[in-house]
Design an enzyme around this catalytic site. Structure first.
Site, mmCIF file in Angstrom:
data_model
loop_
_atom_site.group_PDB
_atom_site.id
_atom_site.type_symbol
_atom_site.label_atom_id
_atom_site.label_comp_id
_atom_site.label_asym_id
_atom_site.label_seq_id
_atom_site.Cartn_x
_atom_site.Cartn_y
_atom_site.Cartn_z
ATOM 1 N N GLY A 247 0.785 -1.228 0.000
ATOM 2 C CA GLY A 247 0.000 0.000 0.000
ATOM 3 C C GLY A 247 0.814 1.273 0.000
ATOM 4 C CE1 TYR A 333 -9.780 1.368 -7.373
ATOM 5 C CE2 TYR A 333 -8.122 2.784 -8.374
ATOM 6 C CZ TYR A 333 -8.545 1.532 -7.963
ATOM 7 O OH TYR A 333 -7.732 0.452 -8.155
ATOM 8 C CB CYS A 360 -19.427 3.022 -26.215
ATOM 9 S SG CYS A 360 -18.945 3.006 -27.927
ATOM 10 C CE1 TYR A 389 -3.145 -3.621 -8.072
ATOM 11 C CE2 TYR A 389 -1.981 -1.601 -7.524
ATOM 12 C CZ TYR A 389 -2.337 -2.897 -7.219
ATOM 13 O OH TYR A 389 -1.855 -3.473 -6.073
HETATM 14 C C1 LIG Z 1 -3.124 -5.220 -3.157
HETATM 15 C C2 LIG Z 1 -2.359 -5.792 -2.042
HETATM 16 C C3 LIG Z 1 -1.017 -5.480 -1.899
HETATM 17 C C4 LIG Z 1 -0.298 -4.489 -2.764
HETATM 18 O O1 LIG Z 1 -0.847 -3.237 -2.685
HETATM 19 P P1 LIG Z 1 -0.099 -1.978 -3.347
HETATM 20 O O2 LIG Z 1 -0.970 -0.840 -3.019
HETATM 21 O O3 LIG Z 1 -0.036 -2.247 -4.809
HETATM 22 O O4 LIG Z 1 1.244 -1.912 -2.732
HETATM 23 C C5 LIG Z 1 -0.325 -6.102 -0.879
HETATM 24 N N1 LIG Z 1 -0.933 -6.990 -0.061
HETATM 25 C C6 LIG Z 1 -2.219 -7.313 -0.183
HETATM 26 C C7 LIG Z 1 -2.809 -8.296 0.733
HETATM 27 C C8 LIG Z 1 -2.984 -6.734 -1.162
HETATM 28 O O5 LIG Z 1 -4.285 -7.042 -1.278
#
Ligand SMILES: *Cc1c(COP(=O)(O)O)cnc(C)c1O
Length: 437
Positions: A247, A333, A360, A389
């Protein structure tokens, strides 16, 4: 490519990995995803170095859902990363790339029996168990295989990271994980400890995506540690592994100010050390799972400009030859992106336009407001930070073939995913047969 590292050559063309983007578009066509291979490697090395400097044991597992293909798994292997997969397809890709099974971790809130068997057959390193259903199913299979299986339990710490609601995952009302607050986490830990074919290595949490503020991780670590104290009192159990998820945020536009990779890792490792030290406990191995922060800023998408529609006093729409099919994030988003004209990258902004995709859907707008030089049909547009993504969420809506993906490095380029053809689009279609039914 991040915003401030834009390289422009003497023809005024944007470069990536010392390759001229105009040449790349000519050679491979558009839309085209272009990854700067060295940028991914540098990101990976920054994570590893930050951990090495902390003195903690660790694993950095690339969350392959951000961008999964054979070449990416090969690169992850070369850079000593582990790999997260969330489906049979991602697992299949990793195995076909020759990725070492013991460094593969299997995630997901609804792994099927077939997927679990596939992972057991491959002898992957770890299952991140998400719910009670999976706890039973996986243990039954482990018994059948007569093998001890390493698991982590995914916990929901009840932390909301400040990000878009579709990409927060750590709050109580989540489809993921065992809730800490309602005691499901404790029950799951007790059950796991009582199951003879499980080795409970530790716990996992993931509080969201595109997180800019390191404080969310600090809060979550404290919360989880408190819960682990409770677990310790009840069972005597201590974790060997603490997986704090991914994240880590990246910069898409100049408004984004994420912490640095070093800052995230330094904060996480110090917090874990201090919390564990207070209790006189041996430090756990720390795992992180970056997806976006490894690949996001390593790629650009190149598009060719086609139709331009000016609605005087309202908006000028510049349409490109891709859109929500290769990048769903703005529609999904309201994600923001920065872009430049790659063939006239040195020119100053002249007008404000919207960059529209060709699908479309009125919502198929890649960038709602951006200042560009006077745009002409035939110009080449580069959208930045599209490495995460993008391709992995691409679709064939409107039967658009998925673009090609190239890796570039030191002025050389190579195809890593070839462009889909119209033939590819209909390969699974079947014609009407007179005596079929
Ligand atoms: C999506 C996800 C990640 C990676 O998230 P990023 O935002 O791309 O770093 C890591 N661990 C889990 C469990 C996830 O669902």
């Amino acid at each position: 490519m991040s915003l401030h590292q834009m390289k422009i050559n003497d023809r005024g063309h944007l470069e990536i990995g010392d390759c001229d983007t105009v040449e790349l578009a000519r050679q491979y066509g558009t839309p085209l995803y272009v990854y700067d291979e060295m940028k991914i490697r540098q990101n990976a090395r920054r994570f590893l170095l930050a951990f090495q400097q902390s003195g903690c044991s660790f694993q950095v597992a690339y969350a392959s859902k951000a961008f999964s293909c054979i070449a990416m798994a090969e690169l992850a292997e070369e850079e000593n990363l582990s790999l997260d997969v969330v489906s049979g397809g991602e697992l299949y890709t990793a195995l076909k790339a020759g990725f070492p099974a013991e460094r593969i971790h299997f995630h997901g809130n609804n792994k099927s029996e077939k997927e679990l068997r596939m992972a057991l057959d491959a002898e992957i390193g770890c299952f991140v168990v998400d719910n009670f259903f999976e706890l039973e199913l996986l243990h039954d299979l482990a018994r059948e295989y007569q093998r001890e299986v390493k698991i982590l339990l995914r916990l929901t710490p009840g932390i909301e990271a400040h990000t878009h609601k579709y990409i927060t995952t750590g709050q109580d009302d989540s489809k993921f994980g065992f809730n800490v607050k309602n005691n499901h986490a404790l029950i799951a830990i007790k059950e796991s400890l009582n199951k003879p074919y499980f080795h409970l290595s530790g716990v996992h949490f993931h509080i969201g995506s595109q997180i800019f503020d390191v404080h969310g991780f600090v809060q979550a670590i404290r919360m989880i540690r408190k819960h682990l104290d409770h677990v310790h009192e009840e069972t005597g159990y201590e974790v060997e592994v603490l997986n704090v998820g991914g994240g880590f945020g990246i910069q898409y536009t100049e408004e984004d100010h994420p912490a640095s990779i070093e800052n995230y890792i330094q904060t996480i490792t110090s917090e874990v050390k201090s919390e564990w030290e207070k209790r006189g406990l041996k430090f756990p191995e720390i795992w992180v799972e970056p997806g976006r922060s490894l690949v996001g800023n390593a790629a650009i998408t190149l598009y060719r400009v086609g139709a331009i529609k000016d609605i005087p006093g309202i908006r000028k729409y510049v349409s490109v030859d891709g859109g929500m099919t290769d990048n769903i994030r703005p529609a999904l988003y309201q994600a923001k992106y920065h872009a430049v004209l790659a063939n006239r990258a040195g020119e100053s902004p002249h007008e404000e336009v919207a960059i529209a995709g060709k699908c479309c859907e009125s919502g198929d707008i890649l960038v709602r407001n951006i200042h560009l030089p006077k745009v002409n049909s035939g110009d080449l547009l580069a959208l930045f930070s599209t490495g995460a993504y993008g391709y992995s969420m691409a679709s064939n809506y409107n039967r658009l073939p998925r673009p090609a993906v190239v890796f570039v490095k030191n002025g050389k380029s190579r195809i890593v995913i070839k462009r889909e053809t119209y033939e590819d689009l209909i390969q699974n279609d079947r014609r009407k047969q007179v005596f079929a039914y």
